[in-house]
Scaffold this motif. Structure first.
Motif, PDB file in Angstrom:
ATOM      1  N   THR A   1       0.817  -1.217   0.000  1.00 16.78           N
ATOM      2  CA  THR A   1       0.000   0.000   0.000  1.00 16.78           C
ATOM      3  C   THR A   1       0.853   1.271   0.000  1.00 16.78           C
ATOM      4  O   THR A   1       0.396   2.316  -0.455  1.00 16.78           O
ATOM      5  CB  THR A   1      -0.931   0.028   1.219  1.00 16.78           C
ATOM      6  OG1 THR A   1      -0.154  -0.102   2.398  1.00 16.78           O
ATOM      7  CG2 THR A   1      -1.941  -1.114   1.148  1.00 16.78           C
ATOM      8  N   ALA A   2       2.071   1.188   0.467  1.00 19.78           N
ATOM      9  CA  ALA A   2       2.953   2.362   0.495  1.00 19.78           C
ATOM     10  C   ALA A   2       3.361   2.787  -0.910  1.00 19.78           C
ATOM     11  O   ALA A   2       3.732   3.944  -1.132  1.00 19.78           O
ATOM     12  CB  ALA A   2       4.186   2.064   1.324  1.00 19.78           C
ATOM     13  N   ARG A   3       3.284   1.881  -1.862  1.00 14.18           N
ATOM     14  CA  ARG A   3       3.693   2.195  -3.230  1.00 14.18           C
ATOM     15  C   ARG A   3       2.805   3.288  -3.831  1.00 14.18           C
ATOM     16  O   ARG A   3       3.276   4.102  -4.622  1.00 14.18           O
ATOM     17  CB  ARG A   3       3.631   0.924  -4.092  1.00 14.18           C
ATOM     18  CG  ARG A   3       4.103   1.108  -5.495  1.00 14.18           C
ATOM     19  CD  ARG A   3       5.584   1.370  -5.563  1.00 14.18           C
ATOM     20  NE  ARG A   3       5.956   1.651  -6.944  1.00 14.18           N
ATOM     21  CZ  ARG A   3       6.952   2.433  -7.290  1.00 14.18           C
ATOM     22  NH1 ARG A   3       7.713   2.979  -6.384  1.00 14.18           N
ATOM     23  NH2 ARG A   3       7.214   2.655  -8.557  1.00 14.18           N
ATOM     24  N   VAL A   4       1.530   3.340  -3.438  1.00 14.68           N
ATOM     25  CA  VAL A   4       0.610   4.354  -3.947  1.00 14.68           C
ATOM     26  C   VAL A   4       1.137   5.743  -3.593  1.00 14.68           C
ATOM     27  O   VAL A   4       1.193   6.640  -4.436  1.00 14.68           O
ATOM     28  CB  VAL A   4      -0.810   4.147  -3.373  1.00 14.68           C
ATOM     29  CG1 VAL A   4      -1.732   5.266  -3.807  1.00 14.68           C
ATOM     30  CG2 VAL A   4      -1.363   2.803  -3.787  1.00 14.68           C
ATOM     31  N   ARG A   5       1.548   5.900  -2.356  1.00 21.31           N
ATOM     32  CA  ARG A   5       2.059   7.195  -1.891  1.00 21.31           C
ATOM     33  C   ARG A   5       3.348   7.582  -2.612  1.00 21.31           C
ATOM     34  O   ARG A   5       3.533   8.737  -3.003  1.00 21.31           O
ATOM     35  CB  ARG A   5       2.289   7.098  -0.387  1.00 21.31           C
ATOM     36  CG  ARG A   5       2.769   8.356   0.251  1.00 21.31           C
ATOM     37  CD  ARG A   5       2.910   8.127   1.740  1.00 21.31           C
ATOM     38  NE  ARG A   5       3.322   9.343   2.407  1.00 21.31           N
ATOM     39  CZ  ARG A   5       3.695   9.402   3.658  1.00 21.31           C
ATOM     40  NH1 ARG A   5       3.701   8.300   4.390  1.00 21.31           N
ATOM     41  NH2 ARG A   5       4.058  10.535   4.201  1.00 21.31           N
ATOM     42  N   VAL A   6       4.244   6.616  -2.784  1.00 23.25           N
ATOM     43  CA  VAL A   6       5.522   6.869  -3.451  1.00 23.25           C
ATOM     44  C   VAL A   6       5.291   7.310  -4.897  1.00 23.25           C
ATOM     45  O   VAL A   6       5.915   8.269  -5.373  1.00 23.25           O
ATOM     46  CB  VAL A   6       6.418   5.611  -3.398  1.00 23.25           C
ATOM     47  CG1 VAL A   6       7.641   5.763  -4.274  1.00 23.25           C
ATOM     48  CG2 VAL A   6       6.803   5.302  -1.969  1.00 23.25           C
ATOM     49  N   VAL A   7       4.394   6.639  -5.584  1.00 21.46           N
ATOM     50  CA  VAL A   7       4.119   6.960  -6.979  1.00 21.46           C
ATOM     51  C   VAL A   7       3.507   8.356  -7.086  1.00 21.46           C
ATOM     52  O   VAL A   7       3.886   9.147  -7.956  1.00 21.46           O
ATOM     53  CB  VAL A   7       3.192   5.892  -7.618  1.00 21.46           C
ATOM     54  CG1 VAL A   7       2.683   6.342  -8.967  1.00 21.46           C
ATOM     55  CG2 VAL A   7       3.944   4.576  -7.745  1.00 21.46           C
ATOM     56  N   ARG A   8       2.564   8.675  -6.191  1.00 25.05           N
ATOM     57  CA  ARG A   8       1.944  10.005  -6.222  1.00 25.05           C
ATOM     58  C   ARG A   8       2.978  11.103  -6.004  1.00 25.05           C
ATOM     59  O   ARG A   8       2.957  12.136  -6.670  1.00 25.05           O
ATOM     60  CB  ARG A   8       0.856  10.105  -5.145  1.00 25.05           C
ATOM     61  CG  ARG A   8      -0.455   9.560  -5.571  1.00 25.05           C
ATOM     62  CD  ARG A   8      -1.629   9.944  -4.673  1.00 25.05           C
ATOM     63  NE  ARG A   8      -1.325  10.728  -3.509  1.00 25.05           N
ATOM     64  CZ  ARG A   8      -1.485  10.312  -2.258  1.00 25.05           C
ATOM     65  NH1 ARG A   8      -1.946   9.110  -1.998  1.00 25.05           N
ATOM     66  NH2 ARG A   8      -1.199  11.110  -1.246  1.00 25.05           N
ATOM     67  N   ARG A   9       3.888  10.883  -5.101  1.00 27.36           N
ATOM     68  CA  ARG A   9       4.931  11.887  -4.819  1.00 27.36           C
ATOM     69  C   ARG A   9       5.911  12.011  -5.979  1.00 27.36           C
ATOM     70  O   ARG A   9       6.366  13.114  -6.284  1.00 27.36           O
ATOM     71  CB  ARG A   9       5.653  11.549  -3.530  1.00 27.36           C
ATOM     72  CG  ARG A   9       4.780  11.809  -2.338  1.00 27.36           C
ATOM     73  CD  ARG A   9       5.512  11.600  -1.064  1.00 27.36           C
ATOM     74  NE  ARG A   9       4.612  11.929   0.046  1.00 27.36           N
ATOM     75  CZ  ARG A   9       4.999  12.055   1.300  1.00 27.36           C
ATOM     76  NH1 ARG A   9       6.259  11.864   1.612  1.00 27.36           N
ATOM     77  NH2 ARG A   9       4.132  12.356   2.233  1.00 27.36           N
ATOM     78  N   ASP A  10       6.239  10.895  -6.628  1.00 28.78           N
ATOM     79  CA  ASP A  10       7.117  10.951  -7.796  1.00 28.78           C
ATOM     80  C   ASP A  10       6.457  11.733  -8.929  1.00 28.78           C
ATOM     81  O   ASP A  10       7.117  12.521  -9.619  1.00 28.78           O
ATOM     82  CB  ASP A  10       7.486   9.545  -8.266  1.00 28.78           C
ATOM     83  CG  ASP A  10       8.517   8.875  -7.371  1.00 28.78           C
ATOM     84  OD1 ASP A  10       9.148   9.577  -6.549  1.00 28.78           O
ATOM     85  OD2 ASP A  10       8.695   7.642  -7.501  1.00 28.78           O
ATOM     86  N   ILE A  11       5.170  11.521  -9.118  1.00 25.40           N
ATOM     87  CA  ILE A  11       4.429  12.266 -10.142  1.00 25.40           C
ATOM     88  C   ILE A  11       4.499  13.759  -9.829  1.00 25.40           C
ATOM     89  O   ILE A  11       4.756  14.583 -10.719  1.00 25.40           O
ATOM     90  CB  ILE A  11       2.970  11.776 -10.239  1.00 25.40           C
ATOM     91  CG1 ILE A  11       2.929  10.377 -10.864  1.00 25.40           C
ATOM     92  CG2 ILE A  11       2.120  12.751 -11.053  1.00 25.40           C
ATOM     93  CD1 ILE A  11       1.567   9.713 -10.807  1.00 25.40           C
TER      94      ILE A  11
END
Length: 65
Positions: A40-50
Protein backbone atom coordinates in the motif's frame (compact mmCIF):
# COMPACT_ATOMS: atom_id res chain seq x y z
CA UNK A 1 13.11 8.84 -7.28
CA UNK A 2 15.02 11.70 -5.69
CA UNK A 3 14.62 15.36 -6.61
CA UNK A 4 18.27 15.42 -7.67
CA UNK A 5 17.64 12.64 -10.18
CA UNK A 6 14.62 14.44 -11.58
CA UNK A 7 16.54 17.71 -12.00
CA UNK A 8 19.22 16.00 -14.09
CA UNK A 9 16.80 14.50 -16.63
CA UNK A 10 15.69 16.16 -19.85
CA UNK A 11 12.09 17.18 -20.47
CA UNK A 12 11.52 14.25 -22.83
CA UNK A 13 12.79 11.77 -20.24
CA UNK A 14 10.60 13.36 -17.58
CA UNK A 15 7.52 13.19 -19.78
CA UNK A 16 8.17 9.52 -20.50
CA UNK A 17 8.60 8.81 -16.78
CA UNK A 18 5.42 10.75 -16.05
CA UNK A 19 3.39 8.61 -18.46
CA UNK A 20 4.78 5.44 -16.90
CA UNK A 21 4.05 6.60 -13.37
CA UNK A 22 0.51 7.68 -14.22
CA UNK A 23 -0.18 4.23 -15.70
CA UNK A 24 1.22 2.62 -12.57
CA UNK A 25 -0.93 4.86 -10.35
CA UNK A 26 -3.98 3.87 -12.39
CA UNK A 27 -3.20 0.18 -11.96
CA UNK A 28 -2.55 0.61 -8.24
CA UNK A 29 -5.93 2.28 -7.77
CA UNK A 30 -7.64 -0.69 -9.40
CA UNK A 31 -5.68 -3.15 -7.28
CA UNK A 32 -6.59 -1.26 -4.12
CA UNK A 33 -10.28 -1.16 -5.07
CA UNK A 34 -10.37 -4.89 -5.76
CA UNK A 35 -8.41 -5.76 -2.62
CA UNK A 36 -5.38 -7.15 -4.45
CA UNK A 37 -2.91 -4.44 -3.46
CA UNK A 38 -0.13 -5.84 -1.28
CA UNK A 39 2.25 -2.89 -1.00
CA UNK A 40 0.00 0.00 0.00
CA UNK A 41 2.95 2.36 0.50
CA UNK A 42 3.69 2.20 -3.23
CA UNK A 43 0.61 4.35 -3.95
CA UNK A 44 2.06 7.20 -1.89
CA UNK A 45 5.52 6.87 -3.45
CA UNK A 46 4.12 6.96 -6.98
CA UNK A 47 1.94 10.00 -6.22
CA UNK A 48 4.93 11.89 -4.82
CA UNK A 49 7.12 10.95 -7.80
CA UNK A 50 4.43 12.27 -10.14
CA UNK A 51 4.33 15.53 -8.19
CA UNK A 52 8.13 15.84 -8.28
CA UNK A 53 8.22 15.36 -12.04
CA UNK A 54 5.35 17.78 -12.68
CA UNK A 55 7.03 20.38 -10.48
CA UNK A 56 10.33 19.97 -12.30
CA UNK A 57 8.64 20.23 -15.70
CA UNK A 58 6.90 23.41 -14.58
CA UNK A 59 10.16 24.92 -13.32
CA UNK A 60 11.91 24.13 -16.59
CA UNK A 61 9.05 25.67 -18.57
CA UNK A 62 9.17 28.84 -16.49
CA UNK A 63 12.94 29.04 -16.88
CA UNK A 64 12.56 29.01 -20.67
CA UNK A 65 10.03 31.84 -20.64
Amino acid sequence: MKAKDVALKTEDQLKADLVTLKKEAFNLRFQRASGQLENTARVRVVRRDIARIETSLRQKALAKA
